[in-house]
Write a protein that holds these residues in place. Structure first.
Motif, mmCIF file in Angstrom:
data_model
loop_
_atom_site.group_PDB
_atom_site.id
_atom_site.type_symbol
_atom_site.label_atom_id
_atom_site.label_comp_id
_atom_site.label_asym_id
_atom_site.label_seq_id
_atom_site.Cartn_x
_atom_site.Cartn_y
_atom_site.Cartn_z
ATOM 1 N N HIS A 117 0.687 -1.290 -0.061
ATOM 2 C CA HIS A 117 -0.087 0.052 -0.002
ATOM 3 C C HIS A 117 0.773 1.241 -0.191
ATOM 4 N N MET A 118 1.999 0.962 0.649
ATOM 5 C CA MET A 118 2.875 2.138 0.691
ATOM 6 C C MET A 118 3.554 2.527 -0.607
ATOM 7 N N GLN A 119 3.918 1.469 -1.186
ATOM 8 C CA GLN A 119 4.307 1.600 -2.780
ATOM 9 C C GLN A 119 3.240 2.331 -3.695
ATOM 10 N N LYS A 120 1.962 1.998 -3.389
ATOM 11 C CA LYS A 120 0.921 2.671 -4.146
ATOM 12 C C LYS A 120 0.370 4.035 -3.527
ATOM 13 N N ARG A 121 1.250 4.618 -2.604
ATOM 14 C CA ARG A 121 0.897 5.966 -2.060
ATOM 15 C C ARG A 121 -0.415 5.935 -1.346
ATOM 16 N N ASP A 122 -1.073 4.826 -0.866
ATOM 17 C CA ASP A 122 -2.193 4.673 -0.267
ATOM 18 C C ASP A 122 -1.939 4.724 1.463
ATOM 19 N N LEU A 123 -1.780 5.795 1.986
ATOM 20 C CA LEU A 123 -1.326 5.930 3.321
ATOM 21 C C LEU A 123 -2.278 5.233 4.478
ATOM 22 N N GLY A 124 -3.700 5.643 4.043
ATOM 23 C CA GLY A 124 -4.708 5.222 5.177
ATOM 24 C C GLY A 124 -4.501 3.698 5.233
ATOM 25 N N GLN A 125 -4.679 2.883 4.219
ATOM 26 C CA GLN A 125 -4.430 1.605 4.115
ATOM 27 C C GLN A 125 -3.199 0.992 4.639
ATOM 28 N N ALA A 126 -2.024 1.684 4.280
ATOM 29 C CA ALA A 126 -0.898 1.290 4.641
ATOM 30 C C ALA A 126 -0.693 0.990 5.901
ATOM 31 N N ILE A 127 -0.954 2.584 6.773
ATOM 32 C CA ILE A 127 -1.033 2.438 8.161
ATOM 33 C C ILE A 127 -2.026 1.629 8.921
ATOM 34 N N LEU A 128 -3.313 1.313 8.445
ATOM 35 C CA LEU A 128 -4.066 0.437 8.906
ATOM 36 C C LEU A 128 -3.470 -1.083 9.115
ATOM 37 N N TRP A 129 -2.707 -1.577 7.896
ATOM 38 C CA TRP A 129 -2.167 -2.922 7.836
ATOM 39 C C TRP A 129 -1.018 -3.168 8.862
ATOM 40 N N TYR A 130 -0.173 -1.965 9.065
ATOM 41 C CA TYR A 130 0.760 -1.559 9.832
ATOM 42 C C TYR A 130 0.567 -1.844 11.080
ATOM 43 N N GLU A 131 -0.569 -1.260 11.481
ATOM 44 C CA GLU A 131 -1.199 -1.455 12.967
ATOM 45 C C GLU A 131 -1.603 -2.780 13.160
ATOM 46 N N ARG A 132 -2.129 -3.359 12.159
ATOM 47 C CA ARG A 132 -2.436 -4.774 12.221
ATOM 48 C C ARG A 132 -1.272 -5.598 12.437
ATOM 49 N N ALA A 133 -0.358 -5.417 11.794
ATOM 50 C CA ALA A 133 0.957 -6.404 11.969
ATOM 51 C C ALA A 133 1.471 -5.991 13.436
ATOM 52 N N ALA A 134 1.641 -4.629 13.946
ATOM 53 C CA ALA A 134 1.914 -4.258 15.192
ATOM 54 C C ALA A 134 1.158 -5.087 16.109
ATOM 55 N N ARG A 135 0.010 -5.289 16.235
ATOM 56 C CA ARG A 135 -0.652 -6.272 17.220
ATOM 57 C C ARG A 135 0.089 -7.620 17.219
ATOM 58 N N LEU A 136 0.478 -8.177 16.144
ATOM 59 C CA LEU A 136 0.989 -9.561 16.078
ATOM 60 C C LEU A 136 2.403 -9.601 16.018
ATOM 61 N N MET A 137 3.182 -8.684 15.927
ATOM 62 C CA MET A 137 4.517 -8.450 16.057
ATOM 63 C C MET A 137 5.023 -7.131 16.603
ATOM 64 N N PRO A 138 4.931 -6.803 17.589
ATOM 65 C CA PRO A 138 4.966 -5.358 18.077
ATOM 66 C C PRO A 138 6.565 -4.887 18.118
ATOM 67 N N GLY A 139 7.357 -5.909 18.525
ATOM 68 C CA GLY A 139 8.642 -5.457 18.668
ATOM 69 C C GLY A 139 9.304 -5.659 17.391
ATOM 70 N N ASP A 140 8.802 -5.970 16.130
ATOM 71 C CA ASP A 140 9.663 -6.134 14.999
ATOM 72 C C ASP A 140 10.428 -4.733 14.626
ATOM 73 N N PRO A 141 11.798 -4.733 14.389
ATOM 74 C CA PRO A 141 12.336 -3.386 14.023
ATOM 75 C C PRO A 141 11.929 -2.800 12.756
ATOM 76 N N ASP A 142 11.809 -3.889 11.629
ATOM 77 C CA ASP A 142 11.690 -3.261 10.352
ATOM 78 C C ASP A 142 10.076 -2.566 10.331
ATOM 79 N N LEU A 143 9.153 -3.306 10.822
ATOM 80 C CA LEU A 143 7.966 -2.806 11.070
ATOM 81 C C LEU A 143 7.755 -1.445 11.743
ATOM 82 N N ILE A 144 8.475 -1.342 12.836
ATOM 83 C CA ILE A 144 8.363 -0.259 13.579
ATOM 84 C C ILE A 144 9.120 0.967 12.703
ATOM 85 N N PHE A 145 10.077 0.854 12.019
ATOM 86 C CA PHE A 145 10.647 1.765 11.067
ATOM 87 C C PHE A 145 9.899 2.276 10.182
ATOM 88 N N ASN A 146 9.156 1.316 9.278
ATOM 89 C CA ASN A 146 8.316 1.781 8.153
ATOM 90 C C ASN A 146 6.988 2.129 8.796
#
Length: 246
Positions: free
Chosen positions: A66-95
Motif C-alpha cells: 500500500h505504501m508503494q501505491k501511496r495509499d497512506l490510510g491503508q498502509a497504516i491500517l495494515w502496519y497497525e494490524r501487523a503491530a498487534r501480532l509482532m509489536p517488537g519487529d524493528p523493520d515494522l517499527i521503522f516503516n
C-alpha cells in the motif's frame, strides 16, 4: 523505506499445510512485488489474508504494498494490524514510523497525570510482553513461596513477598490492559480527507476534518455510520467505509 522487498515468510503453519493454491499465491505475490507490479502483489497477498490467515509478516507486507501505491490510510491500517501480532519487529517499527510521519493530523493523547506517573514503567511495553512478564513473575513467586515453606528461610520469605507484590502489579495491569484492548476498538482513517459531522447525515454540521492515516477510537456504529473519537473534544460521525478497524 526500510526493507521494502517482500520477506519470504513461513506463515503460522508449514508451507506444505497451506495447500498448493495459497502457496502459489504467495510466491506470485513475491514475484509481482519484486517486479514492481504492486497492484497485482496486493491482490495476491490479500487473497491469502481473505482465507482467514492472520500473520504479522503478511500484514506488514500488505502495508508495504500500500505504501508503494501511496495509499497512506491503508498502509497504516495494515502496519497497525501487523503491530498487534509482532509489536517488537524493528523493520515494522521503522516503516510504520515513516508512514505515521506523513499523517497530516497531529493527535495529542490525553492521559490521567496521576496514572501516567504511577505506570510510567509500562509506557511502550506491548500488551503481549506485559502478559508474559506477569506470567513469569507469577511462576517465580510461587517457586520462591514453595522454597520458603520447605526451607523456612527468612530471606527467601522476603524475596517471595517482593516477587508477590511485583506479580500482583503486573497481573492486575495486564488484566486491565487486556480488558481495555478487547473493549476499545481502534481504527484508521482511510480516505485522503473525511468530514467528521455532528450527526448521521451528509448535511449534518461539519465539526472538523481528518486525513488519511489518522488513528481514532471507534465508539459505536449506527447504520452505515460510526462515531469516532480522535482526541479530547474531537468526537463525531463518519461513514463506516471511511474507517478501517485495526
Amino acid at each position: 523505506m526500510k526493507r521494502v522487498l517482500i520477506v519470504l515468510i513461513l506463515l503460522m503453519v508449514p508451507m506444505t499445510a497451506l495447500g498448493s493454491d495459497l502457496s502459489k499465491a504467495f510466491y506470485d505475490g513475491v514475484s509481482h512485488y519484486e517486479a514492481g507490479r504492486y497492484d497485482d502483489a496486493l491482490e495476491t497477498f490479500l487473497s491469502i489474508s481473505d482465507q482467514g490467515i492472520e500473520n504479522g509478516k503478511l500484514a506488514y507486507n500488505i502495508g508495504n504494498a500500500h505504501m508503494q501505491k501511496r495509499d497512506l490510510g491503508q498502509a497504516i491500517l495494515w502496519y497497525e494490524r501487523a503491530a498487534r501480532l509482532m509489536p517488537g519487529d524493528p523493520d515494522l517499527i521503522f516503516n510504520r514510523n515513516v508512514a505515521l510521519a506523513q499523517v497530516k493530523d497531529r493527535q495529542e493523547e490525553v492521559a490521567n497525570p496521576v496514572l501516567s506517573v504511577l505506570f510510567f514503567w509500562k509506557k511502550g511495553v506491548p500488551l503481549k510482553s506485559l502478559q508474559w512478564l506477569a506470567i513469569g513473575s507469577g511462576v517465580v513467586f510461587w517457586a520462591l513461596l514453595a522454597l520458603q515453606v520447605f526451607l523456612r528461610n527468612t530471606p527467601m520469605k522476603t524475596a517471595a513477598a517482593l516477587c508477590g507484590a511485583l506479580f500482583a502489579i503486573l497481573a492486575s495491569t495486564a488484566l486491565w490492559d487486556t480488558a481495555m484492548d478487547a473493549r476499545i476498538h481502534k481504527g484508521v482513517v482511510l480516505p485522503k480527507a473525511v468530514s467528521v459531522r455532528s450527526g448521521l447525515s451528509d448535511t449534518a454540521t461539519e465539526l472538523f476534518t481528518l486525513h488519511a492515516g489518522s488513528r481514532v477510537v471507534v465508539e459505536q456504529q449506527r447504520g452505515g455510520w460510526v462515531r469516532i473519537a480522535f482526541a479530547e473534544g474531537k468526537i463525531g460521525w463518519v461513514k463506516k467505509e471511511a474507517v478501517g478497524v485495526i
